[in-house]
Motif scaffolding. Structure first.
Motif, short mmCIF file in Angstrom:
data_model
loop_
_atom_site.label_atom_id
_atom_site.label_comp_id
_atom_site.label_asym_id
_atom_site.label_seq_id
_atom_site.Cartn_x
_atom_site.Cartn_y
_atom_site.Cartn_z
N LEU A 7 0.84 -1.20 0.00
CA LEU A 7 0.00 0.00 0.00
C LEU A 7 0.87 1.25 0.00
O LEU A 7 1.89 1.31 0.69
N LEU A 8 0.44 2.24 -0.76
CA LEU A 8 1.05 3.57 -0.68
C LEU A 8 0.18 4.40 0.26
O LEU A 8 -0.98 4.68 -0.05
N ILE A 9 0.73 4.73 1.42
CA ILE A 9 -0.03 5.46 2.43
C ILE A 9 0.49 6.89 2.50
O ILE A 9 1.70 7.10 2.68
N VAL A 10 -0.39 7.84 2.32
CA VAL A 10 0.02 9.24 2.36
C VAL A 10 -0.53 9.87 3.63
O VAL A 10 -1.74 9.89 3.86
N LEU A 11 0.38 10.35 4.48
CA LEU A 11 -0.02 11.03 5.71
C LEU A 11 0.23 12.51 5.51
O LEU A 11 1.36 12.94 5.29
N SER A 12 -0.86 13.29 5.57
CA SER A 12 -0.72 14.72 5.34
C SER A 12 -1.61 15.48 6.31
O SER A 12 -2.24 14.88 7.18
N GLY A 13 -1.67 16.79 6.15
CA GLY A 13 -2.48 17.61 7.04
C GLY A 13 -1.91 19.01 7.15
O GLY A 13 -0.82 19.27 6.65
N PRO A 14 -2.67 19.91 7.79
CA PRO A 14 -2.27 21.31 7.87
C PRO A 14 -0.92 21.51 8.56
O PRO A 14 -0.50 20.67 9.36
N ALA A 15 -0.29 22.63 8.26
CA ALA A 15 0.97 22.99 8.93
C ALA A 15 0.73 23.06 10.43
O ALA A 15 -0.28 23.58 10.89
N GLY A 16 1.65 22.50 11.20
CA GLY A 16 1.56 22.59 12.65
C GLY A 16 0.75 21.49 13.31
O GLY A 16 0.62 21.45 14.53
N VAL A 17 0.21 20.56 12.54
CA VAL A 17 -0.66 19.53 13.12
C VAL A 17 0.15 18.39 13.74
O VAL A 17 -0.37 17.61 14.53
N VAL A 90 8.08 3.01 -5.78
CA VAL A 90 7.64 1.97 -6.71
C VAL A 90 8.24 0.61 -6.33
O VAL A 90 7.52 -0.40 -6.25
N GLU A 91 9.54 0.58 -6.08
CA GLU A 91 10.22 -0.67 -5.70
C GLU A 91 9.58 -1.30 -4.47
O GLU A 91 9.36 -2.51 -4.41
N THR A 92 9.30 -0.47 -3.47
CA THR A 92 8.74 -0.97 -2.21
C THR A 92 7.36 -1.58 -2.42
O THR A 92 7.09 -2.69 -1.97
N ILE A 93 6.51 -0.87 -3.13
CA ILE A 93 5.16 -1.36 -3.40
C ILE A 93 5.20 -2.66 -4.19
O ILE A 93 4.47 -3.61 -3.90
N GLU A 94 6.07 -2.71 -5.20
CA GLU A 94 6.15 -3.91 -6.04
C GLU A 94 6.61 -5.13 -5.23
O GLU A 94 6.22 -6.25 -5.51
N LYS A 95 7.44 -4.88 -4.22
CA LYS A 95 7.90 -5.97 -3.34
C LYS A 95 6.78 -6.44 -2.41
O LYS A 95 6.94 -7.38 -1.65
N GLY A 96 5.64 -5.74 -2.43
CA GLY A 96 4.52 -6.12 -1.56
C GLY A 96 4.61 -5.49 -0.17
O GLY A 96 3.89 -5.88 0.74
N ARG A 97 5.50 -4.51 -0.01
CA ARG A 97 5.64 -3.84 1.28
C ARG A 97 4.89 -2.51 1.25
O ARG A 97 4.84 -1.84 0.22
N ASP A 98 4.35 -2.13 2.38
CA ASP A 98 3.66 -0.84 2.48
C ASP A 98 4.68 0.28 2.67
O ASP A 98 5.70 0.08 3.33
N ILE A 99 4.38 1.43 2.12
CA ILE A 99 5.27 2.58 2.31
C ILE A 99 4.44 3.80 2.69
O ILE A 99 3.33 4.00 2.19
N ARG A 114 -1.69 11.27 -9.35
CA ARG A 114 -0.83 10.29 -10.03
C ARG A 114 -1.08 8.86 -9.57
O ARG A 114 -0.83 7.91 -10.30
N TYR A 115 -1.52 8.69 -8.31
CA TYR A 115 -1.69 7.36 -7.74
C TYR A 115 -2.97 7.34 -6.89
O TYR A 115 -2.90 7.25 -5.66
N PRO A 116 -4.13 7.40 -7.55
CA PRO A 116 -5.39 7.52 -6.80
C PRO A 116 -5.70 6.31 -5.92
O PRO A 116 -6.49 6.43 -4.98
N GLU A 117 -5.09 5.15 -6.20
CA GLU A 117 -5.33 3.96 -5.37
C GLU A 117 -4.57 3.99 -4.05
O GLU A 117 -4.68 3.05 -3.26
N GLY A 118 -3.82 5.05 -3.80
CA GLY A 118 -3.16 5.21 -2.50
C GLY A 118 -4.19 5.40 -1.38
O GLY A 118 -5.37 5.63 -1.63
#
Lengths: 204, 204
Positions: A7-17, A90-99, A114-118
Motif C-alpha cells: 500500500l502507498l499510504i500518504v499522511l498529510s495535514g495542515p501545517a503545525g498539526v 515503486v520498488e517498495t510497493i512492487e515488493k509487496g511492502r507498504d510505504i 498520479r496514484y489515486p489507489e493510495g
C-alpha cells in the motif's frame, strides 16, 4: 499474499498539526511499514544524515530529477526544492511492502492525481482552536502570521474532501494506533483478498 | 461525535469457521461494542440464560415478531426459528454506540438488503483445506457430510462478494485485532467525519 502489491499510504495535514511527530512515533513502533525519504536542496541541519532524514541534492541534481520524471511529487518553498523520489516508492510497493509518505497537502494532492489507489490519511487537530494554540505554542510567530495560518488551515480543511481517512491527533499514541488500524483494515478489504480466496477454492 | 450514529457490524462466514469463538473473544477485550442477542425458539441448553445467550421465545411469540416486522433477519433451521430482534439494534445505533451481529451468511445477506450501510465482515479460514480439517476435528460428522459442507463452503465463498472486509481466522487473537482495527478505521473514514470538522471551522 506475497504477490499482492504493498500500500502507498500518504499522511498529510495542515501545517503545525504534527505530521512529523506522528510519523516518527509510528516509525518507532511499526517496522512492517517502509518510510519514504524526501529529496531536498536545502542544507543539512546538524545531526541530519543523507539518505536518513533527506536525500540532499544540489539544485542542478534536483532539477534533473524533475526533468527525468523521477519525482512522485515536488514543490519549491523559499528557494529550496522538496520532493518524493519515485523509484524507492515503486520498488517498495512492487515488493509487496507498504510505504508511508509524510508530506504537506499540496504534495498529497499531486500524489492523489498520479496514484489515486493510495490510502490518503488527513491528520487533524481536535479543533481549529487547538491548531491555533499549537502554533502559538511555538512562540516564534506574531499575531498576523498566526491569522494567516488560520486562513490557510481553513482552506486545507476543504482539502479533506480528497482524503480517505481523517485521523485526529489529540494524542500522538492514539493517532499512531488509528493509522495502524487503517493499514490493517485496508489489508482486510474484500476487494484486495477475494482473488486469493477464489484461487484456494479452485485448488481444493 | 455524540450525534454520530453507531456502526452496525455484521460478522459472518461459513459454518465451522469459528464466528462464535471470535465473537466471544472480542467480547472479552472490547467493551466499547455492544453485542446483539438473537432470539430463538430452541430449548435453552444447560448454563444458557435468557437475554444473555439468546432471547428464548415460544413458536407463537416468534411468529408474532415476524408478523410485526420486529426482526432484522430471521431463518428456520431444523424446526427452530433464529432471528435478530430489530429494536435493540436500532436503539444502540441511535445512541451512537456500535453493535455487532454474529450471524450466518443467509442472515447477513438479509441484513445487507435492509441495512446496506452496515460494515460486513466475512470470517475466513486460511484455506478451504483448513476449513475441512476444522470440521473433521469436531469428530462427529461422516465423510459424506463433510463433502456436503465443503460444497456449501464453496458456495459461501461466492458470498464474499457482498462483504466489505475479509478477516482470516488463522488465530483467534489476530482475528479479534483485525476486527477491532476495522471498527477503528471505519470511525476514521472521511465521509463520517467531514461534517464535524466543517462545523468546527465555521465556529472558529
Amino acid at each position: 499474499m506475497k504477490d499482492e502489491k504493498g500500500l502507498l499510504i500518504v499522511l498529510s495535514g495542515p501545517a503545525g498539526v504534527g505530521k512529523g511527530t506522528v510519523c516518527n512515533a509510528l516509525r518507532g513502533v511499526d517496522t512492517e511499514i517502509e518510510y519514504s525519504v524526501s529529496a531536498t536542496t536545502r542544507q543539512p541541519r546538524e545531526g541530519e544524515a543523507n539518505g536518513v532524514n533527506y536525500f540532499f541534492k544540489t539544485k542542478q541534481e534536483f532539477e534533473q530529477m524533475i526533468e527525468e520524471n523521477k519525482l512522485l511529487e515536488w514543490a519549491k518553498y523559499v528557494d529550496n526544492y522538496y520532493g518524493t523520489p519515485l523509484d524507492y516508492v515503486v520498488e517498495t510497493i512492487e515488493k509487496g511492502r507498504d510505504i508511508i509518505l509524510e508530506i504537506e497537502v499540496q504534495g498529497a494532492k499531486k500524489v492523489k492525481e498520479r496514484y489515486p489507489e493510495g490510502i490518503f490519511i488527513f491528520l487533524m487537530p481536535p479543533s481549529l482552536a487547538e491548531l491555533r494554540s499549537r502554533i502559538v505554542g511555538r512562540g516564534t510567530e506574531n499575531e498576523d502570521l498566526i491569522n494567516k495560518r488560520m486562513t490557510v488551515a481553513r482552506e486545507e480543511l476543504e482539502m479533506m474532501e480528497n482524503y480517505d481517512y481523517v485521523v485526529e491527533n489529540d494524542e500522538v499514541d492514539k493517532a499512531v494506533d488509528r493509522i495502524q488500524a487503517i493499514v490493517t483494515a485496508e489489508h482486510c478489504k474484500k476487494d484486495r483478498l477475494i482473488e486469493k480466496y477464489k484461487q484456494l477454492a479452485e485448488v481444493e
